[in-house]
Design a protein around this motif. Structure first.
Motif, PDB file in Angstrom:
ATOM      1  N   LEU A 114      27.904 -39.918 -24.311  1.00  0.00           N
ATOM      2  CA  LEU A 114      28.788 -39.469 -23.239  1.00  0.00           C
ATOM      3  C   LEU A 114      28.648 -40.356 -22.008  1.00  0.00           C
ATOM      4  N   ASP A 152      24.235 -37.250 -28.203  1.00  0.00           N
ATOM      5  CA  ASP A 152      25.434 -36.816 -27.482  1.00  0.00           C
ATOM      6  C   ASP A 152      25.361 -37.215 -26.009  1.00  0.00           C
ATOM      7  N   TYR A 153      24.196 -37.008 -25.396  1.00  0.00           N
ATOM      8  CA  TYR A 153      24.000 -37.364 -23.992  1.00  0.00           C
ATOM      9  C   TYR A 153      24.147 -38.873 -23.799  1.00  0.00           C
ATOM     10  N   ILE A 204      33.590 -40.955 -28.856  1.00  0.00           N
ATOM     11  CA  ILE A 204      32.234 -40.494 -29.137  1.00  0.00           C
ATOM     12  C   ILE A 204      32.097 -40.143 -30.618  1.00  0.00           C
ATOM     13  N   ALA A 205      33.108 -39.474 -31.156  1.00  0.00           N
ATOM     14  CA  ALA A 205      33.071 -39.108 -32.582  1.00  0.00           C
ATOM     15  C   ALA A 205      33.009 -40.358 -33.464  1.00  0.00           C
ATOM     16  N   LYS A 214      29.482 -41.564 -33.426  1.00  0.00           N
ATOM     17  CA  LYS A 214      28.585 -40.659 -34.158  1.00  0.00           C
ATOM     18  C   LYS A 214      28.726 -40.853 -35.671  1.00  0.00           C
ATOM     19  N   SER A 271      36.378 -37.952 -26.305  1.00  0.00           N
ATOM     20  CA  SER A 271      35.756 -37.257 -27.435  1.00  0.00           C
ATOM     21  C   SER A 271      36.006 -37.990 -28.750  1.00  0.00           C
ATOM     22  N   ASN A 316      18.771 -37.744 -26.833  1.00  0.00           N
ATOM     23  CA  ASN A 316      19.873 -36.933 -27.365  1.00  0.00           C
ATOM     24  C   ASN A 316      21.092 -37.829 -27.541  1.00  0.00           C
TER      25      ASN A 316
END
Length: 397
Positions: A301, A297-298, A243-244, A247, A240, A295
């Motif tokens: 991930l 996030d998708y 990923i952050a 982003k 996580s 997406n």
């Protein structure tokens, strides 16, 4: 239409019947197919039935031929249709006919034969593990249409000189041939040792070794490999947080100046060997065209943690054969006699089960780990922009 139904019949007789009855039915099924071919006057029907037989016998060697096969093969060899002659000869090879093997070798050696016939001859000789093929492979590396198949053939037809021959050409080979060379040299322990030496002396740049090949080499050689290559980086525990981090980088402002056309080029280099997108690319991993790729996030991930949740149909298979090969791929098919792997270089690699010494399923995805971290910022933004397209775009030059 009639030929289509006969093709389906041939396939069903070999693929859809209950596997428990396979051994008992084989001789009777082969005899039935041979009789049907004999009785048919249609070249289309004959060709279709033989294609079904070849598919059913794929990966097999020295199969007992039906009693009537030799006379039928003689008749088929006189056909005006080259596809019928070729199919009959390939079946005769599977049935252990040495004369058929010699005919295949003659086709392979003939520079005037069509490329497709030479490719088919090479494939059949590799499948039958013909010992005379080893002497032919080096010269085939100079034939554009046969180069990749010849490189891959060294994985099956083991020779002491294969690493020297392949590595001596590495620097001047096109990238696709370099990838096939790395894949081939990672299939056998003796080959792998020479590949590690080539990495050490920089004949093969370290960055040319994909992560799934690095894991295979670590399995084969252990410390001997990691002492040269280094440890294979594993994913950080806190997915996580990673990923952050991405982003925070991939903002609307960053994507506003990104170029989907350049992103297509990035995709082709980093993802296209394994994934389809708009009908182009490899078929080892899932087709991304209809996925939820737009997406963010998708996308993040699945890119940041590719081994986090690998569907059963895409888990990495590690197969060791009795002749010393180590093969890595995704399972495409399996029955009681064989498995079929999809690899980065070969969409269909057939292995007979009686040739498998050991087999295991890895928890790791074949998708490289840490791939996004290796991309320059501009390439990352362009790739994300391309993944968010709704239709194909022209690749940047």
């Amino acid at each position: 239409m009639r030929s289509k139904w006969f093709a389906i019949l041939g396939m069903l007789l070999w693929i859809a019947r209950p596997t428990a009855a396979l051994a008992l039915d084989e001789a009777a099924t082969l005899a039935l197919l041979v009789r049907t071919i004999q009785q048919s006057e249609s070249d289309g029907v004959r060709s279709s039935l033989m294609k079904g037989m070849l598919r059913g016998l794929e990966g097999r060697r020295d199969v007992q031929p039906p009693d009537e096969w030799n006379s039928l093969a003689t008749e088929l060899a006189r056909s005006d249709d080259p596809s019928i002659r070729d199919a009959a000869n390939r079946l005769s090879q599977i049935f252990g006919d040495t004369a058929a093997t010699e005919r295949a070798l003659a086709t392979l050696r003939d520079p005037l034969a069509p490329d497709s016939q030479r490719q088919a001859a090479l494939a059949s000789l590799v499948s039958q593990r013909d010992t005379g093929l080893a002497e032919e492979l080096e010269s085939l590396l100079d034939v554009d249409a046969l180069r990749l198949d010849a490189i891959r053939a060294y994985a099956v037809i083991a020779t002491q000189d294969a690493p020297r021959i392949l590595l001596s050409r590495y620097a001047t080979s096109p990238r696709e041939a370099q990838s096939a060379t790395i894949e081939t040299l990672a299939t056998r322990k003796a080959y792998a040792k020479e590949l590690v030496r080539a990495i050490k002396d920089q004949t093969v740049p370290r960055e040319h070794i994909p992560s799934y090949i690095a894991r295979t080499l670590r399995e084969l050689l252990g410390q001997e490999f990691t002492a040269v290559y280094g440890e294979i980086p594993e994913l950080e525990k806190n997915v996580s947080e990673r990923i952050a981090k991405f982003k925070r980088l991939i903002t609307d402002e960053a994507l506003a100046t990104a170029d989907a056309r350049r992103g297509r080029v990035v995709f082709q280099k980093t993802c296209g060997a394994c994934h389809l997108m708009y009908g182009a690319g490899g078929k080892v991993g899932p087709d991304l065209t209809g996925s939820n790729r737009a997406n963010l996030d998708y996308f993040l991930l699945n890119s940041v943690d590719p081994s986090g949740d690998v569907p059963e149909g895409y888990r990495t298979q590690l197969v060791q054969t009795v002749d010393g090969r180590v093969l890595t791929g995704v399972l495409a098919e399996e029955d009681s006699r064989r498995i079929v792997l999809k690899t980065v270089d070969q969409p269909r690699l057939v292995i007979a089960k009686d040739e498998i010494e050991a087999r295991k399923v890895s928890e790791k995805s074949m998708m490289p780990e840490g791939q996004l971290e290796q991309l320059p910022r501009e390439d990352l933004f362009d790739l994300v922009k391309y993944m968010q397209t709704k239709s194909q775009v022209e690749a940047a030059e």
